[in-house]
Design a protein around this motif. Structure first.
Motif, PDB file in Angstrom:
ATOM      1  N   SER A 153      -1.892  -2.714   3.927  1.00  0.00           N
ATOM      2  CA  SER A 153      -2.353  -4.021   3.477  1.00  0.00           C
ATOM      3  C   SER A 153      -1.296  -4.793   2.681  1.00  0.00           C
ATOM      4  N   ARG A 154      -0.157  -4.144   2.387  1.00  0.00           N
ATOM      5  CA  ARG A 154       0.904  -4.753   1.581  1.00  0.00           C
ATOM      6  C   ARG A 154       0.388  -5.168   0.214  1.00  0.00           C
ATOM      7  N   ILE A 155      -0.377  -4.292  -0.396  1.00  0.00           N
ATOM      8  CA  ILE A 155      -0.932  -4.539  -1.717  1.00  0.00           C
ATOM      9  C   ILE A 155      -0.399  -3.481  -2.678  1.00  0.00           C
ATOM     10  N   LEU A 156       0.056  -3.929  -3.836  1.00  0.00           N
ATOM     11  CA  LEU A 156       0.481  -3.044  -4.907  1.00  0.00           C
ATOM     12  C   LEU A 156      -0.649  -2.937  -5.913  1.00  0.00           C
ATOM     13  N   TRP A 157      -1.160  -1.720  -6.096  1.00  0.00           N
ATOM     14  CA  TRP A 157      -2.237  -1.484  -7.053  1.00  0.00           C
ATOM     15  C   TRP A 157      -1.621  -1.022  -8.369  1.00  0.00           C
ATOM     16  N   CYS A 158      -2.079  -1.588  -9.472  1.00  0.00           N
ATOM     17  CA  CYS A 158      -1.549  -1.267 -10.789  1.00  0.00           C
ATOM     18  C   CYS A 158      -2.698  -0.924 -11.741  1.00  0.00           C
ATOM     19  N   VAL A 159      -2.529   0.191 -12.450  1.00  0.00           N
ATOM     20  CA  VAL A 159      -3.508   0.626 -13.441  1.00  0.00           C
ATOM     21  C   VAL A 159      -2.743   0.959 -14.720  1.00  0.00           C
ATOM     22  N   GLY A 160      -3.057   0.287 -15.808  1.00  0.00           N
ATOM     23  CA  GLY A 160      -2.421   0.596 -17.081  1.00  0.00           C
ATOM     24  C   GLY A 160      -3.000   1.860 -17.677  1.00  0.00           C
ATOM     25  N   ARG A 161      -2.109   2.712 -18.166  1.00  0.00           N
ATOM     26  CA  ARG A 161      -2.571   3.954 -18.793  1.00  0.00           C
ATOM     27  C   ARG A 161      -3.309   3.621 -20.083  1.00  0.00           C
ATOM     28  N   GLY A 162      -4.569   4.027 -20.142  1.00  0.00           N
ATOM     29  CA  GLY A 162      -5.416   3.675 -21.272  1.00  0.00           C
ATOM     30  C   GLY A 162      -6.224   2.407 -21.064  1.00  0.00           C
ATOM     31  N   ASP A 163      -6.134   1.805 -19.875  1.00  0.00           N
ATOM     32  CA  ASP A 163      -6.868   0.573 -19.578  1.00  0.00           C
ATOM     33  C   ASP A 163      -8.082   0.864 -18.707  1.00  0.00           C
ATOM     34  N   ARG A 164      -8.939  -0.135 -18.599  1.00  0.00           N
ATOM     35  CA  ARG A 164     -10.093  -0.079 -17.715  1.00  0.00           C
ATOM     36  C   ARG A 164      -9.974  -1.081 -16.572  1.00  0.00           C
ATOM     37  N   VAL A 165      -8.835  -1.720 -16.438  1.00  0.00           N
ATOM     38  CA  VAL A 165      -8.649  -2.796 -15.465  1.00  0.00           C
ATOM     39  C   VAL A 165      -7.717  -2.320 -14.358  1.00  0.00           C
ATOM     40  N   VAL A 166      -8.123  -2.551 -13.108  1.00  0.00           N
ATOM     41  CA  VAL A 166      -7.299  -2.267 -11.935  1.00  0.00           C
ATOM     42  C   VAL A 166      -6.866  -3.607 -11.348  1.00  0.00           C
ATOM     43  N   ARG A 167      -5.575  -3.794 -11.207  1.00  0.00           N
ATOM     44  CA  ARG A 167      -5.030  -5.059 -10.700  1.00  0.00           C
ATOM     45  C   ARG A 167      -4.378  -4.838  -9.346  1.00  0.00           C
ATOM     46  N   ARG A 168      -4.370  -5.891  -8.545  1.00  0.00           N
ATOM     47  CA  ARG A 168      -3.712  -5.818  -7.238  1.00  0.00           C
ATOM     48  C   ARG A 168      -2.793  -7.013  -7.068  1.00  0.00           C
ATOM     49  N   PHE A 169      -1.670  -6.752  -6.418  1.00  0.00           N
ATOM     50  CA  PHE A 169      -0.679  -7.789  -6.181  1.00  0.00           C
ATOM     51  C   PHE A 169      -0.342  -7.792  -4.692  1.00  0.00           C
ATOM     52  N   GLU A 170      -0.501  -8.940  -4.056  1.00  0.00           N
ATOM     53  CA  GLU A 170      -0.139  -9.107  -2.653  1.00  0.00           C
ATOM     54  C   GLU A 170       1.311  -9.560  -2.580  1.00  0.00           C
ATOM     55  N   CYS A 171       2.120  -8.804  -1.839  1.00  0.00           N
ATOM     56  CA  CYS A 171       3.567  -8.978  -1.880  1.00  0.00           C
ATOM     57  C   CYS A 171       4.120  -9.353  -0.509  1.00  0.00           C
ATOM     58  N   VAL A 231       2.019 -12.222  -5.586  1.00  0.00           N
ATOM     59  CA  VAL A 231       0.847 -13.005  -5.972  1.00  0.00           C
ATOM     60  C   VAL A 231      -0.231 -12.055  -6.465  1.00  0.00           C
ATOM     61  N   GLN A 232      -0.727 -12.285  -7.670  1.00  0.00           N
ATOM     62  CA  GLN A 232      -1.765 -11.435  -8.225  1.00  0.00           C
ATOM     63  C   GLN A 232      -3.130 -11.841  -7.687  1.00  0.00           C
ATOM     64  N   GLY A 233      -3.889 -10.844  -7.241  1.00  0.00           N
ATOM     65  CA  GLY A 233      -5.235 -11.084  -6.754  1.00  0.00           C
ATOM     66  C   GLY A 233      -6.274 -10.822  -7.830  1.00  0.00           C
ATOM     67  N   ALA A 234      -7.516 -10.742  -7.409  1.00  0.00           N
ATOM     68  CA  ALA A 234      -8.607 -10.504  -8.348  1.00  0.00           C
ATOM     69  C   ALA A 234      -8.500  -9.100  -8.938  1.00  0.00           C
ATOM     70  N   THR A 235      -8.962  -8.941 -10.167  1.00  0.00           N
ATOM     71  CA  THR A 235      -8.940  -7.656 -10.853  1.00  0.00           C
ATOM     72  C   THR A 235     -10.312  -6.994 -10.769  1.00  0.00           C
ATOM     73  N   TRP A 236     -10.304  -5.684 -10.964  1.00  0.00           N
ATOM     74  CA  TRP A 236     -11.554  -4.922 -10.987  1.00  0.00           C
ATOM     75  C   TRP A 236     -11.600  -4.129 -12.278  1.00  0.00           C
ATOM     76  N   ARG A 237     -12.698  -4.182 -12.986  1.00  0.00           N
ATOM     77  CA  ARG A 237     -12.820  -3.543 -14.290  1.00  0.00           C
ATOM     78  C   ARG A 237     -13.781  -2.361 -14.203  1.00  0.00           C
ATOM     79  N   SER A 238     -13.331  -1.233 -14.706  1.00  0.00           N
ATOM     80  CA  SER A 238     -14.165  -0.036 -14.732  1.00  0.00           C
ATOM     81  C   SER A 238     -15.135  -0.099 -15.898  1.00  0.00           C
ATOM     82  N   GLU A 239     -16.328   0.402 -15.686  1.00  0.00           N
ATOM     83  CA  GLU A 239     -17.342   0.416 -16.736  1.00  0.00           C
ATOM     84  C   GLU A 239     -17.370   1.739 -17.483  1.00  0.00           C
ATOM     85  N   ASN A 240     -16.530   2.691 -17.074  1.00  0.00           N
ATOM     86  CA  ASN A 240     -16.513   4.002 -17.717  1.00  0.00           C
ATOM     87  C   ASN A 240     -15.290   4.117 -18.626  1.00  0.00           C
ATOM     88  N   ASP A 241     -14.836   5.339 -18.851  1.00  0.00           N
ATOM     89  CA  ASP A 241     -13.736   5.570 -19.778  1.00  0.00           C
ATOM     90  C   ASP A 241     -12.432   4.996 -19.232  1.00  0.00           C
TER      91      ASP A 241
END
Length: 335
Positions: free
Chosen positions: A286-304, A310-320
């Motif tokens: 899909s040519r997408i770079l997935w990024c997760v910060g260590r200690g974060d609850r947010v998953v980000r994707r970048f279309e390259c 270009v940064q796409g929509a983010t997804w936020r985890s509801e757990n730890d």
């Protein structure tokens, strides 16, 4: 038209509609994630995790030495401490810092730890079998990566900048070193590309190493910040390397490097203003770079592409918050 009249207005409207429909659209505009509610509760010792199409491996906090918990992807529930130790692969004498599954064998796991040893477990389905030693470095092992196309070829890298490729036999009763080398700084992350690999080093330098000769083919400084970064080859984008790290002005960023001009940064994209490490995964389909910060609850994707990020929509985890991150093989996707 034969009488010299102007074409009807409807024809002009048709041309306008065709031009509108030919515009490029974003195929991942509405991409979203759904988090499972059946989780495995563990206390990982180090921020490392790996998965195959049947198992996942996490260095476990309890127990002497460096046990590695082995779980099945189809079994999700809370794991009791006594049960966890019985499902651990043992063999290291210190904490395990890196784990990697072979892309050719679901149950073949490589581990590396602070005891400077690289070990391989032939069949993680039977945790009672102790892993076998492959080789050793002069300092703690930080990175492991199986070659994506060459079976039984394993790359390891250590804190002192040393790296080695190992030929692990199919019977796993012997292992031979193919190539070895040493860089000028500690290696924090590696990524294969044919007969070369990208080494993310502590001195802020990204180096591409030819394993056959041990020479550095090219080098680049993708980020201005001093924190550790992770670089991966963008295989579906020609001559491109994507790196996530810290910016010189603070915060975190994604950089696009063209290997033909490694001294220039083609494009940058800001992740956020935080300062923690970022874990990444490049999805070549899909040519997408997935990024997760260590200690974060947010998953980000970048279309390259070859010239932009270009940064796409983010997804936020509801757990730890996330401590480790890896992707499952594509063969598990329900298409």
């Amino acid at each position: 038209l034969k009488r010299g009249r102007a074409p009807p207005t409807r024809a002009k409207s048709c041309h306008t509609l065709m031009a509108a429909f030919s515009q490029k659209t974003n195929p991942y505009k509405h991409l979203s994630g759904r988090e499972t509610t059946l989780l495995t509760h563990l206390q990982p010792a180090t921020p490392a995790i790996a998965a195959s199409d049947a198992f996942y491996a996490v260095p476990y906090k309890s127990g002497g030495g460096g046990p590695v918990f082995i779980g099945r992807l189809d079994q999700t529930s809370k794991v009791e401490p006594a049960e966890a130790l019985s499902n651990c692969i043992k063999g290291h004498k210190a904490e395990v810092k890196a784990v990697a599954f072979s892309p050719f064998h679901s149950a073949l796991l490589a581990t590396g730890g602070e005891d400077c040893r690289v070990r391989v477990a032939a069949d993680v389905a039977d945790p009672s079998k102790e892993s076998l030693e492959v080789g050793a470095h002069g300092s703690g092992v930080r990175c492991l990566a199986f070659h994506p196309a060459a079976e039984h070829v394993l790359l390891s890298a250590a804190n002192d900048g040393s790296w080695a490729t190992w030929d692990v036999a199919s019977e796993l009763n012997r292992a031979a070193s193919i190539h070895t080398g040493k860089l000028d700084a500690a290696i924090t992350h590696v990524d294969w590309h044919r007969s070369t690999f990208a080494a993310s080093c502590r001195d802020r330098t990204l180096r591409c190493v030819d394993v056959r000769t041990g020479d550095v083919a090219w080098s680049s400084i993708p980020h201005g910040g001093a924190r550790a970064f992770r670089a991966v080859f963008a295989s579906r984008i020609e001559h491109a390397v994507l790196s996530v790290g810290s910016a010189s002005s603070g915060g975190r960023e994604v950089s696009l490097v063209d290997v033909r001009r490694p001294d220039e940064i083609v494009s940058r994209a800001v992740i956020d203003a935080q300062s923690g490490d970022v874990l990444s995964h490049w999805d070549e389909d899909s040519r997408i770079l997935w990024c997760v910060g260590r200690g974060d609850r947010v998953v980000r994707r970048f279309e390259c592409t070859s010239s932009s990020i270009v940064q796409g929509a983010t997804w936020r985890s509801e757990n730890d918050a996330a401590t480790a991150f890896c992707a499952l093989p594509h063969k598990l996707r329900d298409v």
